[in-house]
Design a protein around this motif. Structure first.
Motif, PDB file in Angstrom:
ATOM      1  N   ALA A 196       0.819  -1.210   0.000  1.00 25.81           N
ATOM      2  CA  ALA A 196       0.000   0.000   0.000  1.00 25.81           C
ATOM      3  C   ALA A 196       0.854   1.262   0.000  1.00 25.81           C
ATOM      4  N   ILE A 197       2.147   1.132   0.301  1.00 24.92           N
ATOM      5  CA  ILE A 197       3.041   2.293   0.304  1.00 24.92           C
ATOM      6  C   ILE A 197       3.134   2.916  -1.090  1.00 24.92           C
ATOM      7  N   VAL A 198       2.944   2.100  -2.138  1.00 24.21           N
ATOM      8  CA  VAL A 198       3.070   2.602  -3.513  1.00 24.21           C
ATOM      9  C   VAL A 198       1.969   3.622  -3.840  1.00 24.21           C
ATOM     10  N   PRO A 199       0.681   3.274  -3.677  1.00 21.91           N
ATOM     11  CA  PRO A 199      -0.353   4.287  -3.933  1.00 21.91           C
ATOM     12  C   PRO A 199      -0.283   5.455  -2.956  1.00 21.91           C
ATOM     13  N   ILE A 200       0.218   5.217  -1.738  1.00 25.18           N
ATOM     14  CA  ILE A 200       0.360   6.308  -0.774  1.00 25.18           C
ATOM     15  C   ILE A 200       1.362   7.336  -1.278  1.00 25.18           C
ATOM     16  N   LEU A 201       2.500   6.874  -1.787  1.00 21.90           N
ATOM     17  CA  LEU A 201       3.521   7.783  -2.318  1.00 21.90           C
ATOM     18  C   LEU A 201       2.986   8.552  -3.528  1.00 21.90           C
ATOM     19  N   ALA A 202       2.228   7.852  -4.376  1.00 20.33           N
ATOM     20  CA  ALA A 202       1.641   8.515  -5.543  1.00 20.33           C
ATOM     21  C   ALA A 202       0.642   9.581  -5.108  1.00 20.33           C
ATOM     22  N   GLU A 203      -0.148   9.274  -4.084  1.00 20.55           N
ATOM     23  CA  GLU A 203      -1.134  10.236  -3.591  1.00 20.55           C
ATOM     24  C   GLU A 203      -0.449  11.448  -2.963  1.00 20.55           C
ATOM     25  N   LEU A 204       0.663  11.226  -2.285  1.00 11.26           N
ATOM     26  CA  LEU A 204       1.435  12.339  -1.735  1.00 11.26           C
ATOM     27  C   LEU A 204       1.977  13.221  -2.854  1.00 11.26           C
ATOM     28  N   GLY A 205       2.389  12.586  -3.951  1.00 11.08           N
ATOM     29  CA  GLY A 205       2.857  13.341  -5.109  1.00 11.08           C
ATOM     30  C   GLY A 205       1.747  14.203  -5.690  1.00 11.08           C
ATOM     31  N   ILE A 206       0.548  13.634  -5.775  1.00 10.51           N
ATOM     32  CA  ILE A 206      -0.606  14.383  -6.281  1.00 10.51           C
ATOM     33  C   ILE A 206      -0.908  15.577  -5.383  1.00 10.51           C
TER      34      ILE A 206
END
Length: 257
Positions: A90-100
């Motif tokens: 789940a860290i992968v979508p979390i990092l992407a969401e932080l980027g957004i």
């Protein structure tokens, strides 16, 4: 129909989503994956409902837009926290969401349009479905309902592979959304730079940089408006939803005080 009644109905569903989000973690800890999946799906459904109501009743406002955006972010953050307790992937979508969130913050600081585009809207649909499915797969009772053969195949996959497959659509939609927001930021920045190609004398004498022009245009329209009207008036929202944004409105409100 009274405009405040329309406003109340629309934002009532957003408030329901906010209340449901607060309950997600305790529901997961106490009642398990199936109950959490149903609650998460219900929260997602309210996002769909308040959007339809806002358009049908013409009750969109800057307050409602902000309330909806914050609720959407809270929905994703709380769910990501829960997903991290299920799988480290789940860290992968979390990092992407932080980027957004970072790109949107930069756009906000530059007075650019921070509304969700088509990629952002699709991402929310994918998130609602993917997250709910992830919760369901953690519930052994639900898995057993799928039948012995399918339940066996799911268990044989192992958690890493199972949730990797489940979260893949969410990760792809997050990456697509992040890429689109970065492109929007770069394109908008280029437009601003082109508009700012004025001589030094013109800047000194007129101070008519694009941001100042936007302020003057907005200021002329809100000379007799209160902050309440700016936040809760539908017509004002429709006129300025694609320009100026809340940061500029807030700065204008401070000047009026």
């Amino acid at each position: 129909m009274n405009k405040w009644f329309k406003f109340g109905i629309t934002n009532f569903f957003t408030a329901l989503r906010a209340a449901g989000i607060v309950c997600l973690i305790p529901v997961f800890k106490i009642y398990g994956g199936l109950a959490t999946a149903l609650l998460s799906a219900g929260c997602f459904a309210t996002d769909f409902i308040d959007g339809i109501l806002a358009r049908k009743l013409k009750s969109s406002t800057f307050f409602g837009s902000l309330f909806d955006a914050i609720s959407d972010k809270a929905f994703l953050i709380v769910n990501m926290i829960l997903l991290m307790s299920i799988t480290p992937l789940a860290i992968v979508p979390i990092l992407a969401e932080l980027g957004i969130a970072t790109v949107q913050s930069l756009k906000y600081q530059k007075n650019m349009n921070v509304q969700s585009n088509i990629f952002g809207k699709v991402k929310m649909w994918v998130a609602g479905i993917t997250i709910s499915l992830t919760y369901l797969l953690t519930d052994l009772t639900f898995v057993d309902y799928l039948g012995a053969d399918l339940a066996t195949k799911i268990s044989e996959l192992g958690n890493l592979k199972l949730f990797g497959i489940t979260l893949a659509p969410l990760v792809l939609s997050e990456i697509a959304t992040l890429s689109s927001y970065i492109k929007e930021f770069i394109d908008d920045k280029k437009e601003v730079l082109e508009e700012e190609k004025v001589t030094i004398d013109e800047v000194k004498n007129t101070e008519e940089l694009p941001e100042r022009k936007a302020e003057e245009k907005l200021e002329s329209h809100i000379a007799n408006m209160s902050l309440k009207d700016m936040l809760f008036d539908h017509d004002f929202y429709e006129k300025y939803k694609d320009e100026g944004n809340l940061k500029l409105i807030r700065s204008m409100a401070k000047k009026k005080k």
